[in-house]
Design a protein around this motif. Sequence first.
Motif, mmCIF file in Angstrom:
data_model
loop_
_atom_site.group_PDB
_atom_site.id
_atom_site.type_symbol
_atom_site.label_atom_id
_atom_site.label_comp_id
_atom_site.label_asym_id
_atom_site.label_seq_id
_atom_site.Cartn_x
_atom_site.Cartn_y
_atom_site.Cartn_z
ATOM 1 N N GLU A 20 0.729 -1.111 -0.095
ATOM 2 C CA GLU A 20 -0.344 0.337 0.117
ATOM 3 C C GLU A 20 0.903 1.062 -0.083
ATOM 4 O O GLU A 20 0.756 2.258 -0.658
ATOM 5 C CB GLU A 20 -0.812 0.349 0.905
ATOM 6 C CG GLU A 20 -1.755 -0.523 1.110
ATOM 7 C CD GLU A 20 -3.084 -1.320 1.858
ATOM 8 O OE1 GLU A 20 -4.324 -1.249 1.752
ATOM 9 O OE2 GLU A 20 -2.472 -0.332 3.111
ATOM 10 N N LYS A 21 2.662 1.258 0.707
ATOM 11 C CA LYS A 21 2.721 2.212 0.325
ATOM 12 C C LYS A 21 3.481 2.872 -0.789
ATOM 13 O O LYS A 21 3.826 4.728 -1.297
ATOM 14 C CB LYS A 21 4.309 2.222 1.397
ATOM 15 C CG LYS A 21 3.487 2.177 3.002
ATOM 16 C CD LYS A 21 4.980 1.487 3.896
ATOM 17 C CE LYS A 21 5.158 1.897 4.849
ATOM 18 N NZ LYS A 21 6.216 1.452 5.510
ATOM 19 N N THR A 22 3.809 1.629 -1.638
ATOM 20 C CA THR A 22 3.327 2.418 -2.992
ATOM 21 C C THR A 22 2.542 2.571 -4.020
ATOM 22 O O THR A 22 2.722 2.867 -5.310
ATOM 23 C CB THR A 22 4.253 0.896 -3.712
ATOM 24 O OG1 THR A 22 3.356 -0.187 -3.986
ATOM 25 C CG2 THR A 22 5.080 0.219 -3.242
ATOM 26 N N LEU A 23 1.662 3.446 -3.313
ATOM 27 C CA LEU A 23 -0.284 3.057 -4.560
ATOM 28 C C LEU A 23 -0.070 4.629 -4.319
ATOM 29 O O LEU A 23 0.218 5.431 -3.163
ATOM 30 C CB LEU A 23 -1.124 2.085 -3.742
ATOM 31 C CG LEU A 23 -1.193 0.671 -3.523
ATOM 32 C CD1 LEU A 23 -2.198 0.169 -3.281
ATOM 33 C CD2 LEU A 23 -0.759 0.317 -5.190
ATOM 34 N N ASP A 24 -0.731 5.279 -5.633
ATOM 35 C CA ASP A 24 -1.199 6.651 -5.109
ATOM 36 C C ASP A 24 -2.018 6.342 -4.608
ATOM 37 O O ASP A 24 -3.167 5.210 -4.441
ATOM 38 C CB ASP A 24 -1.107 7.188 -7.091
ATOM 39 C CG ASP A 24 -1.785 6.191 -7.661
ATOM 40 O OD1 ASP A 24 -3.194 5.712 -7.162
ATOM 41 O OD2 ASP A 24 -1.319 6.603 -8.764
ATOM 42 N N ASN A 25 -3.224 7.882 -4.390
ATOM 43 C CA ASN A 25 -4.399 8.347 -4.032
ATOM 44 C C ASN A 25 -5.695 7.508 -4.535
ATOM 45 O O ASN A 25 -7.128 7.610 -4.398
ATOM 46 C CB ASN A 25 -4.856 9.365 -4.051
ATOM 47 C CG ASN A 25 -4.274 9.818 -1.875
ATOM 48 O OD1 ASN A 25 -3.170 9.214 -1.283
ATOM 49 N ND2 ASN A 25 -3.538 11.224 -2.326
ATOM 50 N N GLU A 26 -5.296 6.765 -5.611
ATOM 51 C CA GLU A 26 -5.611 6.363 -7.044
ATOM 52 C C GLU A 26 -6.407 5.099 -6.780
ATOM 53 O O GLU A 26 -7.045 4.521 -7.578
ATOM 54 C CB GLU A 26 -6.133 6.946 -8.248
ATOM 55 C CG GLU A 26 -6.257 8.595 -8.634
ATOM 56 C CD GLU A 26 -7.011 9.000 -8.243
ATOM 57 O OE1 GLU A 26 -8.499 8.813 -8.190
ATOM 58 O OE2 GLU A 26 -7.416 9.910 -7.551
ATOM 59 N N HIS A 27 -5.303 4.669 -6.262
ATOM 60 C CA HIS A 27 -5.809 3.134 -5.932
ATOM 61 C C HIS A 27 -5.661 2.675 -4.667
ATOM 62 O O HIS A 27 -5.367 2.724 -3.620
ATOM 63 C CB HIS A 27 -4.155 2.594 -6.756
ATOM 64 C CG HIS A 27 -4.161 2.934 -8.117
ATOM 65 N ND1 HIS A 27 -3.731 3.792 -8.919
ATOM 66 C CD2 HIS A 27 -4.739 1.815 -9.448
ATOM 67 C CE1 HIS A 27 -4.497 3.828 -9.842
ATOM 68 N NE2 HIS A 27 -4.608 2.668 -10.679
#
Length: 151
Positions: free
Chosen positions: A66-73
Amino acid sequence: MSDEIMTTAEAAEADAMPRCHEVHTREGRTSPAAAAPESVKAKPVGQKSPAEWAYERLILYIQNFEKTLDNEHEVAMGFVGGDAGVLKIEGMGYFDPDIVTFYGSDTSGNKTQLVQHVSQLSVILRALPKPRAQAEPERIGFRLAADLEKD
């Protein structure tokens, strides 16, 4: 195997510490073990059921992903070896000694639950677009990690 002689305390500490080794092509990636809360480290691995130990490590992997995800995913999981599709992870648990379960919804929004024996555990973490009507992505990994700290 090392020929190093350890004291009883050193052996107990080595058994309690999660060991993880990873190498990545990109800089900035971190090991899930680096974020392991003290509650995970406090109880020696040998004293955990296979379900509890799998559950704890899955939480670390999910949170790290989750730390690698942007706010759209948001994080979801794909099923390995079948056509069952994808499950948006909305909850996770374990049932000693050897069952891990995932709660969520599929890409159509249908309620979904996977009950998995730890010997069959194989999970693909995937990034799925969050629903457009939802302002912020849901981060289950951080919620699960906070729950580990309560124990």
